[in-house]
Write a protein that holds these residues in place. Sequence first.
Motif, mmCIF file in Angstrom:
data_model
loop_
_atom_site.group_PDB
_atom_site.id
_atom_site.type_symbol
_atom_site.label_atom_id
_atom_site.label_comp_id
_atom_site.label_asym_id
_atom_site.label_seq_id
_atom_site.Cartn_x
_atom_site.Cartn_y
_atom_site.Cartn_z
ATOM 1 N N ALA A 99 0.835 -1.207 0.000
ATOM 2 C CA ALA A 99 0.000 0.000 0.000
ATOM 3 C C ALA A 99 0.868 1.254 0.000
ATOM 4 O O ALA A 99 0.560 2.246 -0.674
ATOM 5 C CB ALA A 99 -0.927 -0.009 1.214
ATOM 6 N N MET A 125 -3.227 9.432 -5.587
ATOM 7 C CA MET A 125 -4.674 9.528 -5.803
ATOM 8 C C MET A 125 -5.263 8.169 -6.193
ATOM 9 O O MET A 125 -6.339 7.797 -5.729
ATOM 10 C CB MET A 125 -4.992 10.574 -6.856
ATOM 11 C CG MET A 125 -6.469 10.886 -6.916
ATOM 12 S SD MET A 125 -6.877 12.164 -8.094
ATOM 13 C CE MET A 125 -6.643 13.618 -7.119
ATOM 14 N N ALA A 126 -4.516 7.431 -7.046
ATOM 15 C CA ALA A 126 -5.006 6.112 -7.457
ATOM 16 C C ALA A 126 -5.116 5.190 -6.246
ATOM 17 O O ALA A 126 -6.103 4.464 -6.094
ATOM 18 C CB ALA A 126 -4.068 5.499 -8.493
ATOM 19 N N GLU A 155 -5.464 6.099 -3.146
ATOM 20 C CA GLU A 155 -6.548 6.590 -2.296
ATOM 21 C C GLU A 155 -7.888 6.131 -2.859
ATOM 22 O O GLU A 155 -8.805 5.774 -2.125
ATOM 23 C CB GLU A 155 -6.482 8.119 -2.224
ATOM 24 C CG GLU A 155 -7.133 8.671 -0.981
ATOM 25 C CD GLU A 155 -7.003 10.174 -0.879
ATOM 26 O OE1 GLU A 155 -6.223 10.777 -1.642
ATOM 27 O OE2 GLU A 155 -7.714 10.748 -0.031
ATOM 28 N N GLY A 156 -7.962 6.112 -4.190
ATOM 29 C CA GLY A 156 -9.170 5.636 -4.858
ATOM 30 C C GLY A 156 -9.451 4.169 -4.574
ATOM 31 O O GLY A 156 -10.572 3.709 -4.688
ATOM 32 N N LEU A 157 -8.405 3.432 -4.203
ATOM 33 C CA LEU A 157 -8.581 2.015 -3.842
ATOM 34 C C LEU A 157 -8.876 1.855 -2.349
ATOM 35 O O LEU A 157 -8.922 0.749 -1.837
ATOM 36 C CB LEU A 157 -7.314 1.229 -4.190
ATOM 37 C CG LEU A 157 -7.136 0.834 -5.655
ATOM 38 C CD1 LEU A 157 -5.726 0.321 -5.883
ATOM 39 C CD2 LEU A 157 -8.142 -0.218 -6.064
ATOM 40 N N GLY A 158 -8.997 2.971 -1.667
ATOM 41 C CA GLY A 158 -9.368 2.909 -0.253
ATOM 42 C C GLY A 158 -8.207 2.975 0.715
ATOM 43 O O GLY A 158 -8.348 2.616 1.876
ATOM 44 N N LYS A 159 -7.037 3.412 0.239
ATOM 45 C CA LYS A 159 -5.892 3.539 1.145
ATOM 46 C C LYS A 159 -5.845 4.985 1.648
ATOM 47 O O LYS A 159 -5.881 5.910 0.840
ATOM 48 C CB LYS A 159 -4.572 3.227 0.438
ATOM 49 C CG LYS A 159 -4.619 2.021 -0.483
ATOM 50 C CD LYS A 159 -4.776 0.742 0.288
ATOM 51 C CE LYS A 159 -4.917 -0.445 -0.632
ATOM 52 N NZ LYS A 159 -6.253 -0.653 -1.177
ATOM 53 N N SER A 160 -5.723 5.153 2.945
ATOM 54 C CA SER A 160 -5.652 6.496 3.503
ATOM 55 C C SER A 160 -4.192 6.944 3.563
ATOM 56 O O SER A 160 -3.412 6.392 4.333
ATOM 57 C CB SER A 160 -6.243 6.507 4.906
ATOM 58 O OG SER A 160 -5.841 7.670 5.577
ATOM 59 N N ALA A 215 2.117 1.763 -3.438
ATOM 60 C CA ALA A 215 1.038 2.278 -4.289
ATOM 61 C C ALA A 215 0.848 3.773 -4.062
ATOM 62 O O ALA A 215 0.693 4.545 -5.011
ATOM 63 C CB ALA A 215 -0.258 1.534 -4.000
#
Lengths: 289, 239
Positions: free
Chosen positions: A160, A169-170, A172-177, A163
């Motif tokens: 993560a 942004m990508a 974060e779009g997958l749900g990573k803070s 990533a």
Amino acid sequence: MNYILHLLIMIGIYLVLSYGLNLVVGFGGLLSLCYAVFYGIGAYASTLLMVKVGISFIPAVLLGIVIAAIFAFLIGVPALRFRGDSFVLVTLGIQMIVFTILYNWVDLTRGPYGIPGIPRPVVAGYEITSLYEYLILVGVILLFSLSVLFILYNAPFGLALKALRDDEMAAEGLGKSPVHMFLYAFVISAVFASTAGSLYAAYVTYIDPTSFTLDESIFLLAILLVGGAGNRIGPFVGTVFMILLPEALRFLGLPDTVAPNVRQMIYGLTLIVLMFLRPQGLAGEYRVK
Amino acid sequence: MIEAKDIAAFYGKKQILFGTSLRVSEGERVLLVGPNGAGKSTFLKVVTGLLQPYNGQVLFNGQNITSLPTEKRIHSGIGYLLQSENIVPGITVDENLTLGGYPLTGKILSERKHEVLEIFDFLKDKLSARAGYLSGGERQALAIGMVLMKHPQVLLLDEPSAGLSPKAASQILKHIERAQELMGIKAICMVEHNLKFALPWASQIIILVGGRVVKTSDTPNMYITKIEELEKIFFHGNE
């Protein structure tokens, strides 16, 4: 022989530091210039706990870790709101503030006079005095540190971070803070810096703020830049190279009057050439931006 | 399922969305179209929380999620495929799927991977390959697979066919349809420039021009013969 043992001990301590910093710089892509702060906090915290409070080595190291982690959290919350150049400047500011505190809070740290006579580590009732014993202690702590860090590198947490480093942004779009992930990485890396600081203090038995300056933070960053960041092998290559190169230059047979300056110049030149030839580091997969 | 009301959004000082309102209901396949700069991607970013609106509300299953951070929206059931590079090229396909499912671990993680690989079966042989070595179509499949790892209720797709050949684009659409069936995805909202490819798939078309909704239709198929007219609207939108 003592000289070689000393080098191995220093390489061991710096491996703990570089692999810890790798989490933030190599995996997170955050160029931190304040890593020596946590190295220093670990060294001072464990030293003061041993010297002033009288507790033994292992509990002092563990408490030093807790103190460094709390500092990292408090520093990380505001600092990690920034990215790129701004983050570099914020960490630079933090490095300067903490150094100034260590230097001027004489009642606590003895400032520029430093703290001499740091007790030798006592582990399970056994006092570690010889270089061999100290090398074993450093080796055991290094192995433990690497085991934990390698698990983190390969865990979804490490993925993560990569990533987020590659495309925040990508990810974060997958749900990573980003805030949480980077804060965890910042705190975890501080834990290893603190451990290395405690080891260093107990080894040299004397510390003063000049061991934890901006120069030290830059040196630690240079280890990753030279060796390579974001993988398992880069910090090892960088640490060995950066510690052994100046030592190797001692054997050039230069005249005593110019030797130190020429060695520094060759050292600097080597780093410049390396950056031209291998901008991602000798064994790196990610180019630190 | 997802409702956005009176959204006003800015990039710096430039306003992109002007009181835009949209609804994606259960069972719908919404196609969001419009010229470059119309605010399509911006709208998806507002829905997912990557961009905070200046004004307006975003509701998901009736709950106001406007102030929720992105990760909470994603974990609550909104799957989002960004327009940009969505995979981590330096790690393996398997690791990318693990990353997509984070923080899932153990048996659940394996089951999800198995489900995703049932849809994108051509990735099965490439699990240990670096994602950066995949072809364009395989990369996009992996990116969608990573989004599916969280079992989203709603899927927001930003140009899933971007940069793909017509054949690869059509394959991707078939895989999305299969994922919807197998995983019970309740609704999909897709931004797409390639109308020939996307119109037959959609159940609703929404045309966005200059940050405003100019047309909503439940009969997107009637536009199949009017693709040139749509492109004209898009052209004027650019002026």
